[in-house]
Scaffold this motif. Structure first.
Motif, PDB file in Angstrom:
ATOM      1  N   THR A   1       3.348  -4.885  -3.759  1.00 32.96           N
ATOM      2  CA  THR A   1       3.415  -4.853  -2.289  1.00 32.96           C
ATOM      3  C   THR A   1       2.329  -3.935  -1.724  1.00 32.96           C
ATOM      4  OG1 THR A   1       5.809  -5.224  -2.350  1.00 32.96           O
ATOM      5  CG2 THR A   1       4.886  -4.341  -0.310  1.00 32.96           C
ATOM      6  N   LEU A   2       2.187  -2.766  -2.356  1.00 36.89           N
ATOM      7  CA  LEU A   2       1.163  -1.814  -1.898  1.00 36.89           C
ATOM      8  C   LEU A   2      -0.232  -2.410  -2.039  1.00 36.89           C
ATOM      9  CD1 LEU A   2       0.396   1.018  -0.924  1.00 36.89           C
ATOM     10  CD2 LEU A   2       0.417   1.769  -3.313  1.00 36.89           C
ATOM     11  N   ARG A   3      -0.468  -3.113  -3.145  1.00 39.38           N
ATOM     12  CA  ARG A   3      -1.771  -3.745  -3.377  1.00 39.38           C
ATOM     13  C   ARG A   3      -2.063  -4.784  -2.304  1.00 39.38           C
ATOM     14  NH1 ARG A   3      -3.058  -8.366  -6.167  1.00 39.38           N
ATOM     15  NH2 ARG A   3      -5.203  -8.500  -6.978  1.00 39.38           N
ATOM     16  N   ARG A   4      -1.051  -5.571  -1.952  1.00 37.93           N
ATOM     17  CA  ARG A   4      -1.232  -6.607  -0.926  1.00 37.93           C
ATOM     18  C   ARG A   4      -1.516  -5.973   0.439  1.00 37.93           C
ATOM     19  NH1 ARG A   4       3.774 -10.699  -2.564  1.00 37.93           N
ATOM     20  NH2 ARG A   4       2.737 -11.663  -4.370  1.00 37.93           N
ATOM     21  N   ILE A   5      -0.823  -4.887   0.737  1.00 41.60           N
ATOM     22  CA  ILE A   5      -1.046  -4.193   2.019  1.00 41.60           C
ATOM     23  C   ILE A   5      -2.472  -3.660   2.085  1.00 41.60           C
ATOM     24  CG2 ILE A   5      -0.411  -2.134   3.344  1.00 41.60           C
ATOM     25  CD1 ILE A   5       2.480  -2.575   2.440  1.00 41.60           C
ATOM     26  N   LEU A   6      -2.935  -3.063   0.996  1.00 43.85           N
ATOM     27  CA  LEU A   6      -4.293  -2.514   0.953  1.00 43.85           C
ATOM     28  C   LEU A   6      -5.337  -3.619   1.123  1.00 43.85           C
ATOM     29  CD1 LEU A   6      -3.945   0.083  -1.952  1.00 43.85           C
ATOM     30  CD2 LEU A   6      -4.216   0.570   0.476  1.00 43.85           C
ATOM     31  N   ILE A   7      -5.139  -4.726   0.422  1.00 38.39           N
ATOM     32  CA  ILE A   7      -6.088  -5.847   0.521  1.00 38.39           C
ATOM     33  C   ILE A   7      -6.120  -6.400   1.942  1.00 38.39           C
ATOM     34  CG2 ILE A   7      -6.527  -8.221  -0.217  1.00 38.39           C
ATOM     35  CD1 ILE A   7      -5.457  -7.408  -2.992  1.00 38.39           C
ATOM     36  N   ALA A   8      -4.931  -6.548   2.545  1.00 36.93           N
ATOM     37  CA  ALA A   8      -4.859  -7.064   3.919  1.00 36.93           C
ATOM     38  C   ALA A   8      -5.541  -6.107   4.899  1.00 36.93           C
ATOM     39  CB  ALA A   8      -3.397  -7.272   4.317  1.00 36.93           C
TER      40      ALA A   8
ATOM     41  N   ALA B   1      -6.724  -7.267  16.101  1.00 38.92           N
ATOM     42  CA  ALA B   1      -6.281  -7.675  14.761  1.00 38.92           C
ATOM     43  C   ALA B   1      -4.871  -8.256  14.817  1.00 38.92           C
ATOM     44  CB  ALA B   1      -6.327  -6.483  13.818  1.00 38.92           C
ATOM     45  N   ILE B   2      -4.027  -7.670  15.664  1.00 41.75           N
ATOM     46  CA  ILE B   2      -2.657  -8.186  15.810  1.00 41.75           C
ATOM     47  C   ILE B   2      -2.683  -9.579  16.422  1.00 41.75           C
ATOM     48  CG2 ILE B   2      -0.486  -7.848  17.053  1.00 41.75           C
ATOM     49  CD1 ILE B   2      -0.936  -4.815  16.738  1.00 41.75           C
TER      50      ILE B   2
ATOM     51  N   LYS C   1       3.375  -3.638   9.237  1.00 41.53           N
ATOM     52  CA  LYS C   1       2.609  -2.538   9.835  1.00 41.53           C
ATOM     53  C   LYS C   1       1.527  -2.016   8.893  1.00 41.53           C
ATOM     54  CE  LYS C   1       5.183   0.778  11.204  1.00 41.53           C
ATOM     55  NZ  LYS C   1       6.283   1.733  11.518  1.00 41.53           N
ATOM     56  N   GLY C   2       1.797  -2.081   7.603  1.00 38.85           N
ATOM     57  CA  GLY C   2       0.932  -1.461   6.598  1.00 38.85           C
ATOM     58  C   GLY C   2      -0.544  -1.774   6.720  1.00 38.85           C
ATOM     59  N   PRO C   3      -0.944  -3.067   6.797  1.00 37.81           N
ATOM     60  CA  PRO C   3      -2.380  -3.399   6.856  1.00 37.81           C
ATOM     61  C   PRO C   3      -3.102  -2.763   8.034  1.00 37.81           C
ATOM     62  CG  PRO C   3      -1.098  -5.351   6.327  1.00 37.81           C
ATOM     63  CD  PRO C   3      -0.112  -4.277   6.682  1.00 37.81           C
TER      64      PRO C   3
ATOM     65  N   SER D   1      -3.551   3.432  15.944  1.00 39.04           N
ATOM     66  CA  SER D   1      -2.903   2.215  15.427  1.00 39.04           C
ATOM     67  C   SER D   1      -1.411   2.212  15.726  1.00 39.04           C
ATOM     68  CB  SER D   1      -3.142   2.098  13.916  1.00 39.04           C
ATOM     69  OG  SER D   1      -2.655   3.244  13.243  1.00 39.04           O
ATOM     70  N   SER D   2      -0.781   3.388  15.700  1.00 38.81           N
ATOM     71  CA  SER D   2       0.655   3.465  16.000  1.00 38.81           C
ATOM     72  C   SER D   2       0.929   3.055  17.436  1.00 38.81           C
ATOM     73  CB  SER D   2       1.173   4.883  15.754  1.00 38.81           C
ATOM     74  OG  SER D   2       1.081   5.225  14.385  1.00 38.81           O
ATOM     75  N   LEU D   3       0.057   3.497  18.343  1.00 36.00           N
ATOM     76  CA  LEU D   3       0.204   3.119  19.754  1.00 36.00           C
ATOM     77  C   LEU D   3       0.053   1.612  19.927  1.00 36.00           C
ATOM     78  CD1 LEU D   3      -1.822   5.998  21.473  1.00 36.00           C
ATOM     79  CD2 LEU D   3       0.660   5.690  21.494  1.00 36.00           C
TER      80      LEU D   3
END
Length: 307
Positions: free
Chosen positions: A7-14, A206-207, A228-230, A294-296
């Motif tokens: 999951t972490l790998r996919r988030i990083l790639i995205a 991006a969203i 949210k991760g990506p 990004s949080s905002l």
């Protein structure tokens, strides 16, 4: 554990894909953030340089108490002891008449006329003295009042409280230091605000670009953190790149400067620990700015609370 790593790998790639996809906006965000980091680090460098200048100049400001020729050493040491017992005093040095004579001859050994003049008036014309350094220059006059007491007036010939030109230089350096700090805070705040706006808009785009993809992920049961991760990764990349570039520019500039009075500052920022701290601090600052931006954007446009 394996599932979490995938999951972490996919988030990083995205996140990296988002960064590349919005390359032009990414470059703009990084450029503005680099300027912010350069301003902040430059302010720190200039403050260290100014503080060192003030410290060096402060060493030249001392209370000099000169005694009459017939003054006994016991009387001098009585005043010396009173100075030393005062918490405002940093150091007290006793210079005998003989030491004053040898120091004067050594400092004027190439000036024969001055030495001849000393021989004519007599070597014993140079009085014994106490040289007093204070821990806080603003207290120098109040410390000098110790030597102005009535019990010492019969054997003190003269009292000199620092050099006015040096004090004026220190005051100017202190004023400059305050101005640099305030100006840097204002300028950095402006550029940080611009960075937040640019990253905010970049994440918003991006969203919008990934709306269908995000909707599909929601239907498939993706968690909030996975969605949210990506975007958080993308903003973190801005901070990491900006921190490395900004700190590298400032540290490289410091190493290139060869001005003599800048030697202490150059050595200070050449210390591997200080360099590492500057780079790490810049990266963390960049990541923090990116995270806030990004949080905002996520809170306003991703609407994760509705599902």
């Amino acid at each position: 554990m394996k599932r979490k790593l995938i999951t972490l790998r996919r988030i990083l790639i995205a996140g990296i894909k988002n960064f590349v996809r919005n390359s032009w906006l990414s470059i703009a965000a990084i450029a503005v953030m680099v300027v912010s980091i350069i301003i902040i680090l430059s302010s720190i460098v200039m403050n260290v340089a100014t503080q060192n200048t003030i410290s060096e100049l402060s060493k030249n400001i001392k209370i000099a108490v000169y005694f009459l020729p017939d003054t006994e050493e016991d009387q001098i040491f009585q005043l010396k002891k009173e100075f030393e017992s005062d918490s405002r005093v940093a150091e007290v040095t006793y210079i005998s008449s003989e030491k004053a004579q040898s120091d004067f001859i050594e400092s004027n050994k190439t000036d024969q006329k001055t030495l001849q003049g000393l021989a004519l008036i007599g070597a014993d014309s140079l009085p014994a003295s106490l040289q007093v350094s204070v821990s806080d220059l603003t207290l120098i006059n109040s410390v000098a009042d110790l030597a102005r007491q009535d019990k010492y007036k019969d054997y003190i010939e003269d009292l000199n409280v620092g050099k006015q030109d040096v004090q004026r230089t220190i005051d100017d350096a202190t004023t400059a230091q305050k101005f640099i700090t305030r100006a840097s805070i204002i300028a950095a705040s402006i550029f940080v605000g611009v960075s937040i706006l640019i990253i905010f808009n970049t994440i918003r785009m991006a969203i919008f670009t990934r709306q269908e993809e995000i909707r599909t992920e929601k239907l498939l049961g993706a968690t909030r953190s996975y969605i949210k991760g990506p975007f958080l990764v993308e903003s973190a990349i801005y901070g990491i790149i900006s921190g490395i570039i900004g700190s590298s520019i400032v540290l490289a500039t410091v190493r290139v400067i060869s001005y003599k009075d800048f030697a202490y500052t150059k050595d200070y920022f050449s210390d591997p620990k200080i360099m590492a701290l500057c780079v790490l601090g810049s990266i963390l600052f960049g990541i923090l700015v990116g995270y806030i931006s990004s949080s905002l954007a996520i809170r306003k446009y991703l609407r994760l609370k509705r599902w």
